[in-house]
Write a protein that holds these residues in place. Structure first.
Motif, PDB file in Angstrom:
ATOM      1  N   UNK A  60       1.152  -0.752   0.220  1.00 32.21           N
ATOM      2  CA  UNK A  60       0.004  -0.155   0.154  1.00 32.21           C
ATOM      3  C   UNK A  60       0.402   1.263  -0.010  1.00 32.21           C
ATOM      4  N   UNK A  61       0.398   1.963  -0.903  1.00 25.91           N
ATOM      5  CA  UNK A  61       0.757   3.371  -0.653  1.00 25.91           C
ATOM      6  C   UNK A  61       0.953   4.347   1.398  1.00 25.91           C
ATOM      7  N   UNK A  62       2.244   5.108   1.226  1.00 25.44           N
ATOM      8  CA  UNK A  62       2.547   5.269   2.348  1.00 25.44           C
ATOM      9  C   UNK A  62       2.069   7.032   2.361  1.00 25.44           C
ATOM     10  N   UNK A  63       1.244   7.317   3.340  1.00 25.55           N
ATOM     11  CA  UNK A  63       1.151   9.017   3.384  1.00 25.55           C
ATOM     12  C   UNK A  63       1.491   9.128   4.118  1.00 25.55           C
ATOM     13  N   UNK A  64       2.617   9.785   4.249  1.00 30.72           N
ATOM     14  CA  UNK A  64       3.449  10.694   5.426  1.00 30.72           C
ATOM     15  C   UNK A  64       2.969  12.039   6.281  1.00 30.72           C
ATOM     16  N   UNK A  65       2.910  12.027   7.359  1.00 28.51           N
ATOM     17  CA  UNK A  65       2.499  13.241   7.833  1.00 28.51           C
ATOM     18  C   UNK A  65       3.762  14.175   8.378  1.00 28.51           C
ATOM     19  N   UNK A  66       3.744  16.089   7.922  1.00 29.07           N
ATOM     20  CA  UNK A  66       4.787  16.599   7.829  1.00 29.07           C
ATOM     21  C   UNK A  66       4.529  17.472   9.041  1.00 29.07           C
ATOM     22  N   UNK A  84       8.493   7.014  -4.011  1.00 30.73           N
ATOM     23  CA  UNK A  84       7.916   7.483  -4.860  1.00 30.73           C
ATOM     24  C   UNK A  84       7.991   8.621  -5.047  1.00 30.73           C
ATOM     25  N   UNK A  85       6.634   9.521  -5.543  1.00 32.16           N
ATOM     26  CA  UNK A  85       5.874  10.730  -5.029  1.00 32.16           C
ATOM     27  C   UNK A  85       5.323  10.737  -4.271  1.00 32.16           C
ATOM     28  N   UNK A  86       5.547  12.201  -3.403  1.00 27.82           N
ATOM     29  CA  UNK A  86       4.661  11.734  -2.066  1.00 27.82           C
ATOM     30  C   UNK A  86       3.535  12.182  -2.004  1.00 27.82           C
ATOM     31  N   UNK A  87       2.588  11.499  -0.885  1.00 23.58           N
ATOM     32  CA  UNK A  87       1.654  11.576  -0.837  1.00 23.58           C
ATOM     33  C   UNK A  87       1.419  12.014   0.679  1.00 23.58           C
ATOM     34  N   UNK A  88       1.358  13.553   0.845  1.00 22.43           N
ATOM     35  CA  UNK A  88       2.041  14.131   2.185  1.00 22.43           C
ATOM     36  C   UNK A  88       0.672  14.656   3.065  1.00 22.43           C
ATOM     37  N   UNK A  89       0.402  15.011   5.103  1.00 20.31           N
ATOM     38  CA  UNK A  89      -0.504  15.466   5.329  1.00 20.31           C
ATOM     39  C   UNK A  89      -0.040  16.696   6.146  1.00 20.31           C
ATOM     40  N   UNK A  90      -1.164  18.037   5.491  1.00 19.63           N
ATOM     41  CA  UNK A  90       0.349  19.108   6.782  1.00 19.63           C
ATOM     42  C   UNK A  90      -1.092  19.247   7.578  1.00 19.63           C
ATOM     43  N   UNK A  91      -0.891  19.818   8.734  1.00 19.60           N
ATOM     44  CA  UNK A  91      -2.020  20.564  10.067  1.00 19.60           C
ATOM     45  C   UNK A  91      -1.965  21.776   9.639  1.00 19.60           C
ATOM     46  N   UNK A  92      -1.377  22.798   8.608  1.00 18.62           N
ATOM     47  CA  UNK A  92      -1.383  24.039   8.640  1.00 18.62           C
ATOM     48  C   UNK A  92      -1.020  24.178   7.326  1.00 18.62           C
ATOM     49  N   UNK A  93      -1.625  25.510   6.572  1.00 20.17           N
ATOM     50  CA  UNK A  93      -1.295  25.864   5.486  1.00 20.17           C
ATOM     51  C   UNK A  93       0.048  26.674   5.391  1.00 20.17           C
ATOM     52  N   UNK A  94       1.079  27.425   6.189  1.00 15.72           N
ATOM     53  CA  UNK A  94       2.251  27.354   6.712  1.00 15.72           C
ATOM     54  C   UNK A  94       3.135  25.393   6.078  1.00 15.72           C
ATOM     55  N   UNK A 112       0.813  15.279  -3.193  1.00 16.41           N
ATOM     56  CA  UNK A 112      -0.660  15.030  -3.555  1.00 16.41           C
ATOM     57  C   UNK A 112      -0.834  15.096  -1.787  1.00 16.41           C
ATOM     58  N   UNK A 113      -1.784  16.459  -1.427  1.00 19.09           N
ATOM     59  CA  UNK A 113      -1.698  17.539  -0.180  1.00 19.09           C
ATOM     60  C   UNK A 113      -2.771  16.935   0.712  1.00 19.09           C
ATOM     61  N   UNK A 114      -3.080  16.295   1.440  1.00 22.22           N
ATOM     62  CA  UNK A 114      -4.458  16.805   2.510  1.00 22.22           C
ATOM     63  C   UNK A 114      -3.722  18.141   3.450  1.00 22.22           C
ATOM     64  N   UNK A 288      -4.763   2.724   2.374  1.00 25.09           N
ATOM     65  CA  UNK A 288      -3.251   3.505   2.547  1.00 25.09           C
ATOM     66  C   UNK A 288      -2.421   3.714   3.626  1.00 25.09           C
ATOM     67  N   UNK A 289      -1.660   3.769   4.024  1.00 20.84           N
ATOM     68  CA  UNK A 289      -1.313   4.102   5.136  1.00 20.84           C
ATOM     69  C   UNK A 289      -0.604   5.286   5.829  1.00 20.84           C
ATOM     70  N   UNK A 290      -1.470   5.966   6.621  1.00 22.53           N
ATOM     71  CA  UNK A 290      -0.606   7.186   7.124  1.00 22.53           C
ATOM     72  C   UNK A 290       0.210   7.403   8.515  1.00 22.53           C
ATOM     73  N   UNK A 291       0.712   8.494   9.492  1.00 22.61           N
ATOM     74  CA  UNK A 291       1.734   8.443   9.904  1.00 22.61           C
ATOM     75  C   UNK A 291       2.947   8.618  10.123  1.00 22.61           C
TER      76      UNK A 291
END
Length: 476
Positions: A60-66, A84-94, A112-114, A288-291
């Motif tokens: 499965x793809x990995x989505x990284x929370x930064x 691979x090209x990154x899937x990420x999660x952000x907590x702020x618009x900054x 890919x940004x969530x 998808x796995x995220x952490x």
């Protein structure tokens, strides 16, 4: 919309990395100003590689929370092992704007940004501008939003500019934070509204995060939290396919994870868990796995007992897996202090004062007590940050004794295992691992990077030298 209203974080001046490197690059830890946030890049890379391998074992793809580090350098370190090209999660618009400014979207490192909070109406114009710039930098790149309320769909529809928003529905699988239970009437009603508003919003999938997995105290508990995440997204997808026909043929992403539950996935390939997940996964759905915390770790994470050790999956993580610590100076000592009036017990060692407190560590606590544990010098293991004030803190002995301390965590090279520590000396330096890395890193304007585990040479734990400095994005 002016820059100050569309992107307020741009008004926050950040330290110059070039100036910091000119001042500190190559200096040993013994020469740094305190308090100082330290990160060991070699451990970050080992931990990041381990998580990428866990995702690969699930195929499965990995989505990284930064959100923990909020840096371009940390993002690259997390994505690089996936290949691979990154899937990420952000907590702020900054953080999202920081990815753009650093060129990671234009380079294709991030595609890919969530935005990791359920969207508020006030944020939509800012998110629209962000999405526009992301797509200018990379036509393949996407910005996705989390939804858990009908009013959010209505706000997105009211802001319709001709391009549908890609959305994920946030699920509550027992943590009681953001999200909706998949079996709730509110969830089904939300899906019906999404179906009616398909020209303004496009359902990308479902997102489950077991934040309460931090309550795990043994691997089996973390495994159960992972199971609850997977069950929640599978149930959500099945309900979606029953509510509107297009969901039955659309590609839906089912995103699960937290650092404890993503590490729990390392045990699944050797059990029936993964086979059961693959069998129950609805058609046209991708898991998808995220952490996020996993490259760094902290006392709270070690206490979950969820992570495999970097040397193998047969034992829990040890302190050698943790990359983050705060370097502090002892500025006063109080021998014997702590004896209650009238006590007949032998006087305690006392207490000591350091130049770091709640601002440098946060006031988050954990099951092992204190606000941070001393790891170096080795002969001071057993001390903790016991009472933090704003800019200074009191070191006290941890509860229990050496035998209990070793049951909580160990780190190779302890000179006198199962013996009481000595009293700290005024002027000496101590390295303290915090309870919660995310909150601690957020307090510091920059991070000193070393590339070898501090204290590997026990007699000279403060000799590693600075090889880089990371400057985090600030604001919201």
């Amino acid at each position: 919309m002016s820059a100050s209203t569309s992107r307020p974080s741009a008004l926050i001046p950040l330290p110059s990395k070039e100036a910091l490197l000119e001042a500190y690059n190559g200096l040993p830890l013994s020469a740094l100003p305190t308090p100082a946030l330290l990160l060991d890049r070699s451990i970050i890379r080992r931990n990041a590689t381990r998580m990428a391998e866990i995702a690969a074992s699930w195929d499965v793809p990995l989505r990284v929370h930064i959100k923990t580090h909020k840096t371009a350098e940390g993002t690259r370190e997390m994505i690089q092992p996936t290949g691979k090209s990154g899937r990420v999660v952000v907590s702020t618009l900054a953080e999202a704007w920081g990815l753009l400014d650093a060129g990671l979207v234009k380079e294709g490192v991030v595609e890919d940004i969530i935005y990791g909070l359920p969207v508020s109406a006030a944020r939509i114009p800012q998110l629209a501008e962000l999405r526009s710039q992301v797509q200018k930098d990379n036509q393949k790149a996407q910005v996705r939003l989390l939804i858990d309320n009908e009013s959010q769909i209505e706000a997105l529809a009211a802001h319709d500019k001709g391009q549908a928003w890609s959305i994920m529905v946030k699920l509550d699988n027992g943590g009681g934070r953001a999200g909706l239970p998949a079996d709730s009437p509110a969830f089904s009603n939300l899906l019906r509204l999404i179906a009616k508003t398909s020209s303004q919003v496009s359902l990308y999938g479902f997102y489950a995060h077991a934040g309460h997995s931090y309550d795990s105290r043994q691997p089996s508990e973390a495994d159960a939290f992972l199971t609850s995440e997977v069950q929640a997204v599978i149930q959500a997808a099945s309900i979606a396919q029953s509510i509107f026909p297009s969901a039955s043929s659309s590609h839906l992403v089912l995103s699960v994870g937290s650092t404890p539950t993503a590490h729990a996935a390392s045990r699944a390939p050797s059990s029936a868990t993964l086979a059961r997940v693959q069998q129950e996964l609805p058609a046209h759905c991708e898991l998808e796995l995220h952490a996020g915390n996993y490259p760094f770790l902290d006392l709270q994470q070690l206490a979950t007992r969820a992570m495999p050790n970097i040397t193998g999956a047969s034992q829990p993580s040890q302190m050698g897996d943790v990359t983050v610590s705060v370097l502090c100076s002892v500025i006063s000592t109080y021998p014997g202090r702590g004896t209650e009036a009238g006590s007949t017990e032998a006087p305690p060692l006392g207490e000591a004062l350091i130049d770091a407190g709640g601002i440098a560590f946060s006031k988050d606590r954990g099951p092992w007590g204190g606000f941070g544990h001393v790891v170096y010098p080795t002969e001071l293991r057993g001390w903790q940050l016991g009472r933090p004030s704003q800019e200074h803190g009191i070191l006290t002995l941890r509860e229990g004794g050496p035998a209990q301390w070793e049951e909580q965590w160990t780190l190779g090279g302890a000179a006198k295992a199962r013996e009481m520590p000595r009293m700290p000396d005024v002027g000496e330096r101590v390295m303290i691992v915090p309870q919660h890395a995310c909150m601690t890193l957020a307090a510091h304007p920059f991070y000193f990077i070393v590339d070898e585990q501090p204290g590997t040479t026990q007699a000279k734990p403060f000799e590693p030298r600075v090889v880089d400095i990371w400057v985090p994005w600030k604001g919201w």
